[in-house]
Motif scaffolding. Structure first.
Motif, PDB file in Angstrom:
ATOM      1  N   SER A 149     126.765 164.837 -47.652  1.00 50.50           N
ATOM      2  CA  SER A 149     127.539 165.749 -46.821  1.00 50.50           C
ATOM      3  C   SER A 149     127.850 167.057 -47.545  1.00 50.50           C
ATOM      4  CB  SER A 149     128.860 165.092 -46.393  1.00 50.50           C
ATOM      5  OG  SER A 149     128.640 164.074 -45.449  1.00 50.50           O
ATOM      6  N   CYS A 150     127.543 167.139 -48.836  1.00 47.08           N
ATOM      7  CA  CYS A 150     127.918 168.294 -49.656  1.00 47.08           C
ATOM      8  C   CYS A 150     126.736 169.224 -49.862  1.00 47.08           C
ATOM      9  CB  CYS A 150     128.432 167.835 -51.012  1.00 47.08           C
ATOM     10  SG  CYS A 150     130.021 167.018 -50.960  1.00 47.08           S
ATOM     11  N   ILE A 151     126.830 170.419 -49.321  1.00 48.54           N
ATOM     12  CA  ILE A 151     125.755 171.405 -49.458  1.00 48.54           C
ATOM     13  C   ILE A 151     126.264 172.578 -50.275  1.00 48.54           C
ATOM     14  CG2 ILE A 151     124.255 173.037 -48.262  1.00 48.54           C
ATOM     15  CD1 ILE A 151     125.416 169.831 -46.578  1.00 48.54           C
ATOM     16  N   LYS A 152     125.656 172.772 -51.433  1.00 46.86           N
ATOM     17  CA  LYS A 152     126.074 173.843 -52.341  1.00 46.86           C
ATOM     18  C   LYS A 152     125.773 175.204 -51.723  1.00 46.86           C
ATOM     19  CE  LYS A 152     125.690 175.366 -57.168  1.00 46.86           C
ATOM     20  NZ  LYS A 152     125.726 176.777 -56.847  1.00 46.86           N
ATOM     21  N   LEU A 153     126.731 176.130 -51.876  1.00 46.60           N
ATOM     22  CA  LEU A 153     126.599 177.487 -51.364  1.00 46.60           C
ATOM     23  C   LEU A 153     126.701 178.487 -52.512  1.00 46.60           C
ATOM     24  CD1 LEU A 153     128.817 177.355 -48.143  1.00 46.60           C
ATOM     25  CD2 LEU A 153     126.348 177.013 -48.328  1.00 46.60           C
ATOM     26  N   PRO A 154     126.270 179.728 -52.288  1.00 45.72           N
ATOM     27  CA  PRO A 154     126.403 180.752 -53.335  1.00 45.72           C
ATOM     28  C   PRO A 154     127.865 180.926 -53.761  1.00 45.72           C
ATOM     29  CG  PRO A 154     124.951 181.522 -51.573  1.00 45.72           C
ATOM     30  CD  PRO A 154     125.562 180.244 -51.095  1.00 45.72           C
ATOM     31  N   ASP A 155     128.078 181.253 -55.028  1.00 44.02           N
ATOM     32  CA  ASP A 155     129.430 181.388 -55.558  1.00 44.02           C
ATOM     33  C   ASP A 155     130.239 182.467 -54.848  1.00 44.02           C
ATOM     34  OD1 ASP A 155     128.955 179.376 -57.380  1.00 44.02           O
ATOM     35  OD2 ASP A 155     128.388 180.747 -59.004  1.00 44.02           O
ATOM     36  N   GLY A 308     117.003 167.681 -25.230  1.00 47.25           N
ATOM     37  CA  GLY A 308     118.328 167.705 -25.822  1.00 47.25           C
ATOM     38  C   GLY A 308     118.229 168.080 -27.286  1.00 47.25           C
ATOM     39  N   SER A 309     119.293 168.665 -27.802  1.00 47.90           N
ATOM     40  CA  SER A 309     119.342 169.022 -29.213  1.00 47.90           C
ATOM     41  C   SER A 309     120.682 168.593 -29.780  1.00 47.90           C
ATOM     42  CB  SER A 309     119.153 170.533 -29.408  1.00 47.90           C
ATOM     43  OG  SER A 309     119.361 170.895 -30.765  1.00 47.90           O
ATOM     44  N   PHE A 310     120.644 167.682 -30.736  1.00 46.03           N
ATOM     45  CA  PHE A 310     121.854 167.235 -31.414  1.00 46.03           C
ATOM     46  C   PHE A 310     122.019 168.011 -32.710  1.00 46.03           C
ATOM     47  CE2 PHE A 310     123.817 164.264 -34.510  1.00 46.03           C
ATOM     48  CZ  PHE A 310     125.085 164.217 -33.943  1.00 46.03           C
ATOM     49  N   TYR A 311     123.195 168.612 -32.891  1.00 51.71           N
ATOM     50  CA  TYR A 311     123.502 169.345 -34.126  1.00 51.71           C
ATOM     51  C   TYR A 311     122.517 170.496 -34.373  1.00 51.71           C
ATOM     52  CZ  TYR A 311     125.864 169.355 -38.762  1.00 51.71           C
ATOM     53  OH  TYR A 311     126.624 169.655 -39.877  1.00 51.71           O
ATOM     54  N   GLY A 312     121.898 170.986 -33.277  1.00 52.26           N
ATOM     55  CA  GLY A 312     120.960 172.088 -33.410  1.00 52.26           C
ATOM     56  C   GLY A 312     119.723 171.743 -34.218  1.00 52.26           C
ATOM     57  N   ASN A 313     119.342 170.430 -34.216  1.00 53.34           N
ATOM     58  CA  ASN A 313     118.197 169.980 -35.027  1.00 53.34           C
ATOM     59  C   ASN A 313     118.328 170.477 -36.469  1.00 53.34           C
ATOM     60  OD1 ASN A 313     117.440 169.544 -32.297  1.00 53.34           O
ATOM     61  ND2 ASN A 313     115.276 169.615 -32.823  1.00 53.34           N
ATOM     62  N   THR A 314     119.554 170.496 -36.954  1.00 56.27           N
ATOM     63  CA  THR A 314     119.847 171.091 -38.256  1.00 56.27           C
ATOM     64  C   THR A 314     119.372 170.225 -39.409  1.00 56.27           C
ATOM     65  OG1 THR A 314     121.773 172.266 -37.397  1.00 56.27           O
ATOM     66  CG2 THR A 314     121.749 171.839 -39.755  1.00 56.27           C
ATOM     67  N   GLN A 315     118.805 170.875 -40.414  1.00 57.31           N
ATOM     68  CA  GLN A 315     118.569 170.275 -41.724  1.00 57.31           C
ATOM     69  C   GLN A 315     119.565 170.950 -42.649  1.00 57.31           C
ATOM     70  OE1 GLN A 315     118.275 169.887 -44.726  1.00 57.31           O
ATOM     71  NE2 GLN A 315     116.498 168.795 -45.408  1.00 57.31           N
ATOM     72  N   PRO A 316     120.715 170.317 -42.918  1.00 51.96           N
ATOM     73  CA  PRO A 316     121.801 171.017 -43.605  1.00 51.96           C
ATOM     74  C   PRO A 316     121.421 171.636 -44.950  1.00 51.96           C
ATOM     75  CG  PRO A 316     122.604 168.970 -42.662  1.00 51.96           C
ATOM     76  CD  PRO A 316     121.108 168.956 -42.505  1.00 51.96           C
ATOM     77  N   PHE A 317     120.629 170.921 -45.754  1.00 52.30           N
ATOM     78  CA  PHE A 317     120.302 171.450 -47.082  1.00 52.30           C
ATOM     79  C   PHE A 317     119.366 172.652 -47.009  1.00 52.30           C
ATOM     80  CE2 PHE A 317     121.899 167.258 -48.061  1.00 52.30           C
ATOM     81  CZ  PHE A 317     122.653 167.488 -49.199  1.00 52.30           C
ATOM     82  N   ARG A 318     118.718 172.830 -45.897  1.00 58.32           N
ATOM     83  CA  ARG A 318     117.896 174.029 -45.672  1.00 58.32           C
ATOM     84  C   ARG A 318     118.692 175.106 -44.944  1.00 58.32           C
ATOM     85  NH1 ARG A 318     113.766 172.855 -41.244  1.00 58.32           N
ATOM     86  NH2 ARG A 318     115.670 173.140 -40.006  1.00 58.32           N
ATOM     87  N   ASP A 319     119.377 174.712 -43.869  1.00 60.48           N
ATOM     88  CA  ASP A 319     119.962 175.697 -42.960  1.00 60.48           C
ATOM     89  C   ASP A 319     121.301 176.261 -43.430  1.00 60.48           C
ATOM     90  OD1 ASP A 319     117.775 175.366 -41.342  1.00 60.48           O
ATOM     91  OD2 ASP A 319     118.738 173.940 -40.001  1.00 60.48           O
ATOM     92  N   PHE A 320     122.152 175.434 -44.034  1.00 60.34           N
ATOM     93  CA  PHE A 320     123.460 175.939 -44.462  1.00 60.34           C
ATOM     94  C   PHE A 320     123.330 177.084 -45.473  1.00 60.34           C
ATOM     95  CE2 PHE A 320     126.582 172.210 -43.507  1.00 60.34           C
ATOM     96  CZ  PHE A 320     126.046 172.072 -42.246  1.00 60.34           C
ATOM     97  N   PRO A 321     122.559 176.889 -46.573  1.00 62.77           N
ATOM     98  CA  PRO A 321     122.424 177.995 -47.529  1.00 62.77           C
ATOM     99  C   PRO A 321     121.737 179.214 -46.922  1.00 62.77           C
ATOM    100  CG  PRO A 321     121.761 175.918 -48.530  1.00 62.77           C
ATOM    101  CD  PRO A 321     121.901 175.661 -47.061  1.00 62.77           C
ATOM    102  N   MET A 322     120.811 178.991 -45.986  1.00 60.35           N
ATOM    103  CA  MET A 322     120.120 180.103 -45.335  1.00 60.35           C
ATOM    104  C   MET A 322     121.100 180.942 -44.521  1.00 60.35           C
ATOM    105  SD  MET A 322     116.887 179.911 -42.688  1.00 60.35           S
ATOM    106  CE  MET A 322     116.109 178.682 -43.740  1.00 60.35           C
ATOM    107  N   ILE A 323     121.957 180.267 -43.759  1.00 60.56           N
ATOM    108  CA  ILE A 323     122.951 180.988 -42.960  1.00 60.56           C
ATOM    109  C   ILE A 323     123.934 181.719 -43.871  1.00 60.56           C
ATOM    110  CG2 ILE A 323     124.887 180.693 -41.357  1.00 60.56           C
ATOM    111  CD1 ILE A 323     123.291 178.324 -40.143  1.00 60.56           C
TER     112      ILE A 323
END
Length: 371
Positions: A149-155, A308-323
């Motif tokens: 559940s933990c996705i590292k983000l830029p400092d 249907g799309s659940f959670y926006g078909n999100t891949q968190p480790f790819r999409d969170f840092p990208m956003i």
């Protein structure tokens, strides 16, 4: 350790601010010092859901600083800034190995039971078990969560904005980019301009859509949609949406329609306003007692896709840092989604605002925890 938290003690009742006991993370878990958490309408739904176990700590949009890690944790370390995903995945099931990590079932049993992935809780109050919500429980000063559940983000990422990435932002963006696969030069209609809808607009804009049409019943939301990239608006309470969509697209209909409203009537309009070969993505949650009615005649000839799309078909480790990086580069709006910043003691006021039909719902109240 003792932590301050907002505890749901009874269905439909105000949350109670209490001191709760939080135990140490196990081998595959992380202790996160919560710095910010969004108050989402889904939290209100959980508060009024009789299947929610009590007592529980709600909250599923969070960001903070890693405080400690379990023995097997490798993705993050103490001091890392992280955004939290409420849908951790196993990485080994049939869905995960084909890339559909958002469809992994590993989290849902524990999620419904109010535990972490091993079926137990790290929370207690006066010796009684307190349950987790969405494997996170971010309405608290600290949380023990799964490593996945933990996705590292830029400092340099601010944490109030980061907290919103984990639900509405990723869902809306992903609905356009991942689920619909919006292409450059295409036309897109977004139904339901709330916290998810505006991010679907942002996703369509980033994907290069030439015409982005916001559809909603609230004029104020339609004005806000323009700030996030909508080129046109339709008030669906005043106009025939299907007819206007076709007028805007040379009589053909849009290439993509994304329904974030949760209303089956909107999905039916989206279907009718989409051209042959087009795609309709439903990301809003329907009332299970409702049905969708689409024309059966000539169905095979129009070549449309309804998905249907659940959670926006999100891949968190790819999409969170990208956003997060797009935000830091000035290409994604998050500041505008932070409606106000409040303390945990004011959480019930934020919940009450959901019942005000005149309240702005394009964004979130964000609880911040200050040292």
């Amino acid at each position: 350790m003792k932590i301050k938290a907002a505890v749901m003690t009874e269905v439909g009742k105000s949350l109670s601010i209490q001191q709760v006991e939080l135990s140490e993370p196990k081998a595959n878990e992380v202790l996160v010092k919560i710095k910010a958490t969004g108050v989402c309408h889904s939290d209100l739904n959980a508060l009024h859901d009789h299947s929610t176990p009590t007592p529980t700590i709600l909250g599923h949009e969070g960001a903070g600083i890693v405080e400690a890690v379990g023995a097997n944790v490798k993705n993050v370390k103490a001091g890392d800034k992280v955004a939290l995903s409420w849908v951790p995945y196993c990485g080994t099931c049939d869905f995960c190995i084909t890339g559909d990590v958002h469809l992994c079932e590993s989290a849902f049993g524990p999620m419904f039971d109010g535990t972490l992935l091993d079926g137990t809780s790290r929370l207690s109050l006066n010796g009684q078990t307190v349950y987790h919500n969405s494997l996170l429980s971010t309405f608290a000063e600290y949380a023990v969560v799964p490593e996945m559940s933990c996705i590292k983000l830029p400092d340099e990422m601010p944490l109030a904005q980061a907290s919103l990435i984990g639900c509405g932002v990723a869902t809306g963006y992903g609905a356009a980019v991942n689920a619909a696969g919006v292409t450059p030069g295409s036309t897109v209609a977004i139904f339901g301009i709330g916290g998810v809808g505006v991010n679907a607009i942002q996703g369509a804009y980033i994907a290069g859509a030439s015409k982005i049409i916001a559809c909603d019943v609230k004029s104020a939301n339609l004005e806000i949609a323009k700030q996030f990239g909508a080129t046109h608006t339709i008030n669906s309470a005043e106009e025939n949406v299907e007819e206007v969509l076709k007028e805007m697209t040379n009589g053909l209909g849009v290439h993509y329609a994304i329904d974030c409203s949760g209303h089956t009537v909107a999905t039916e309009s989206a279907w009718k306003g989409t051209r042959k070969g087009g795609t309709v993505v439903v990301v809003g949650a329907f009332n299970p007692e409702k049905t969708i009615n689409i024309p059966a005649g000539g169905f095979h000839r129009v070549g449309k896709v309804l998905k249907g799309s659940f959670y926006g078909n999100t891949q968190p480790f790819r999409d969170f840092p990208m956003i997060a990086q797009m935000y830091l580069d000035g290409k994604f709006k998050l500041d505008e989604l932070v409606l106000d910043r409040i303390e945990l003691d004011s959480i019930n006021e934020a919940f009450d605002s959901f019942h005000d039909c005149n309240c702005v719902n394009v964004g979130r109240s964000v609880i911040e925890f200050n040292d």
